[in-house]
Design a protein around this motif. Sequence first.
Motif, PDB file in Angstrom:
ATOM      1  N   GLN A 104       0.836  -1.203   0.000  1.00  0.00           N
ATOM      2  CA  GLN A 104       0.000   0.000   0.000  1.00  0.00           C
ATOM      3  C   GLN A 104       0.872   1.255   0.000  1.00  0.00           C
ATOM      4  O   GLN A 104       2.042   1.224   0.391  1.00  0.00           O
ATOM      5  CB  GLN A 104      -0.939   0.000   1.199  1.00  0.00           C
ATOM      6  CG  GLN A 104      -1.912  -1.168   1.211  1.00  0.00           C
ATOM      7  CD  GLN A 104      -2.717  -1.284  -0.069  1.00  0.00           C
ATOM      8  OE1 GLN A 104      -3.386  -0.348  -0.488  1.00  0.00           O
ATOM      9  NE2 GLN A 104      -2.654  -2.461  -0.691  1.00  0.00           N
ATOM     10  N   GLN A 109      -2.262   3.396   5.450  1.00  0.00           N
ATOM     11  CA  GLN A 109      -3.144   2.604   4.599  1.00  0.00           C
ATOM     12  C   GLN A 109      -2.899   1.112   4.811  1.00  0.00           C
ATOM     13  O   GLN A 109      -3.845   0.311   4.813  1.00  0.00           O
ATOM     14  CB  GLN A 109      -2.913   2.970   3.134  1.00  0.00           C
ATOM     15  CG  GLN A 109      -3.978   2.449   2.188  1.00  0.00           C
ATOM     16  CD  GLN A 109      -3.854   3.057   0.796  1.00  0.00           C
ATOM     17  OE1 GLN A 109      -3.000   3.910   0.560  1.00  0.00           O
ATOM     18  NE2 GLN A 109      -4.706   2.626  -0.113  1.00  0.00           N
ATOM     19  N   ALA A 112      -4.512   0.200   8.111  1.00  0.00           N
ATOM     20  CA  ALA A 112      -5.971   0.193   7.947  1.00  0.00           C
ATOM     21  C   ALA A 112      -6.425  -1.054   7.211  1.00  0.00           C
ATOM     22  O   ALA A 112      -7.455  -1.655   7.561  1.00  0.00           O
ATOM     23  CB  ALA A 112      -6.418   1.446   7.197  1.00  0.00           C
ATOM     24  N   PHE A 158      -8.187   5.609  10.849  1.00  0.00           N
ATOM     25  CA  PHE A 158      -8.599   6.471   9.740  1.00  0.00           C
ATOM     26  C   PHE A 158      -8.637   7.931  10.166  1.00  0.00           C
ATOM     27  O   PHE A 158      -8.160   8.812   9.437  1.00  0.00           O
ATOM     28  CB  PHE A 158      -9.972   6.048   9.218  1.00  0.00           C
ATOM     29  CG  PHE A 158     -10.457   6.896   8.071  1.00  0.00           C
ATOM     30  CD1 PHE A 158     -10.085   6.593   6.773  1.00  0.00           C
ATOM     31  CD2 PHE A 158     -11.251   8.019   8.291  1.00  0.00           C
ATOM     32  CE1 PHE A 158     -10.495   7.385   5.711  1.00  0.00           C
ATOM     33  CE2 PHE A 158     -11.672   8.806   7.241  1.00  0.00           C
ATOM     34  CZ  PHE A 158     -11.293   8.491   5.945  1.00  0.00           C
ATOM     35  N   ASN A 161      -5.227   9.524  10.387  1.00  0.00           N
ATOM     36  CA  ASN A 161      -4.682   9.830   9.062  1.00  0.00           C
ATOM     37  C   ASN A 161      -5.465  10.948   8.380  1.00  0.00           C
ATOM     38  O   ASN A 161      -4.886  11.780   7.669  1.00  0.00           O
ATOM     39  CB  ASN A 161      -4.698   8.578   8.184  1.00  0.00           C
ATOM     40  CG  ASN A 161      -3.613   7.595   8.554  1.00  0.00           C
ATOM     41  OD1 ASN A 161      -2.486   7.684   8.080  1.00  0.00           O
ATOM     42  ND2 ASN A 161      -3.933   6.647   9.430  1.00  0.00           N
ATOM     43  N   PHE A 221     -11.621   2.979   2.897  1.00  0.00           N
ATOM     44  CA  PHE A 221     -10.351   2.587   2.260  1.00  0.00           C
ATOM     45  C   PHE A 221     -10.116   3.391   0.986  1.00  0.00           C
ATOM     46  O   PHE A 221      -8.981   3.801   0.705  1.00  0.00           O
ATOM     47  CB  PHE A 221     -10.374   1.097   1.943  1.00  0.00           C
ATOM     48  CG  PHE A 221      -9.064   0.564   1.431  1.00  0.00           C
ATOM     49  CD1 PHE A 221      -7.982   0.422   2.287  1.00  0.00           C
ATOM     50  CD2 PHE A 221      -8.916   0.198   0.102  1.00  0.00           C
ATOM     51  CE1 PHE A 221      -6.773  -0.078   1.811  1.00  0.00           C
ATOM     52  CE2 PHE A 221      -7.719  -0.289  -0.367  1.00  0.00           C
ATOM     53  CZ  PHE A 221      -6.629  -0.423   0.486  1.00  0.00           C
ATOM     54  N   TYR A 224      -8.522   6.868   1.363  1.00  0.00           N
ATOM     55  CA  TYR A 224      -7.083   6.987   1.638  1.00  0.00           C
ATOM     56  C   TYR A 224      -6.333   7.549   0.436  1.00  0.00           C
ATOM     57  O   TYR A 224      -5.230   8.078   0.581  1.00  0.00           O
ATOM     58  CB  TYR A 224      -6.514   5.624   2.016  1.00  0.00           C
ATOM     59  CG  TYR A 224      -6.547   5.341   3.503  1.00  0.00           C
ATOM     60  CD1 TYR A 224      -5.567   5.808   4.352  1.00  0.00           C
ATOM     61  CD2 TYR A 224      -7.589   4.616   4.048  1.00  0.00           C
ATOM     62  CE1 TYR A 224      -5.604   5.552   5.706  1.00  0.00           C
ATOM     63  CE2 TYR A 224      -7.646   4.358   5.409  1.00  0.00           C
ATOM     64  CZ  TYR A 224      -6.644   4.824   6.234  1.00  0.00           C
ATOM     65  OH  TYR A 224      -6.691   4.569   7.577  1.00  0.00           O
ATOM     66  N   MET A 227      -5.418  11.198   0.912  1.00  0.00           N
ATOM     67  CA  MET A 227      -4.630  11.627   2.067  1.00  0.00           C
ATOM     68  C   MET A 227      -3.215  11.985   1.659  1.00  0.00           C
ATOM     69  O   MET A 227      -2.674  11.446   0.709  1.00  0.00           O
ATOM     70  CB  MET A 227      -4.617  10.512   3.132  1.00  0.00           C
ATOM     71  CG  MET A 227      -5.972  10.280   3.757  1.00  0.00           C
ATOM     72  SD  MET A 227      -5.891   9.034   5.056  1.00  0.00           S
ATOM     73  CE  MET A 227      -7.585   9.046   5.621  1.00  0.00           C
TER      74      MET A 227
END
Length: 227
Positions: A104, A109, A112, A158, A161, A221, A224, A227
């Motif tokens: 990832q 991530q 997560a 989450f 982040n 998900f 992400y 981010m």
Amino acid sequence: MVTAILTLLAPALTITLLILTLILAKGDICPGQRGRIHKLFPAIGLLWLAIASLKVEAFLVVFAIFYFYSKVKTGKTRDKGPFWVIHLANGFGLAFSGIVVSSQATLGQSIALLTSGLLLGSAFAHLLLVIARSRLQAFHRILPMSGVILAMAFALIFLVNAYQWPEEVAQGYLIELLMSFVMLLLGIVCWIWHLIRHTAPEKRQLSFAFFCLLSACVGLFRLYAFM
């Protein structure tokens, strides 16, 4: 979205298979329950077959699962079958999931994905056990309660982040964020509903709970990427 679902399913199915392996190896189950659990393996194998569309390495898990299924009885049986094959499938699944998690884009991530895999895997394993009419009452308590902890951890990871988001990005995806958290909360409440009411878990209840949790995990998900 399909890629996100299959990515989440890889660690989730690995956890599910590990739980079923533990029950078959150590659980105090009758021959009828063992046979009914054996019947669940094709469903897991087909889901791994879908994951193979992402990476062909997943075919190793598929072959191992279906080979094990071909060697065991699905009626009443005390025969564990070639258990080394299912251990091999677990090893392939862990290796594949480890590659997916570590590949990832960010550490957050990856964490997560690992947490959501534990959450979805536990929920799916619980659903399969209810379908198999398992009498292992401890799992009907342990799996939902572990799901509550994992859901809290996933949400917290989450939010930590997401704190790095620019304000305009946060406002732009506020609706998707809220919907995902609502689905996460709804899934957990539905999952533990039998504990609240002191009743036996039902297939419809756990199916709905798994759908809500999967929707929430996919929604969060996918965010992400921003981010």
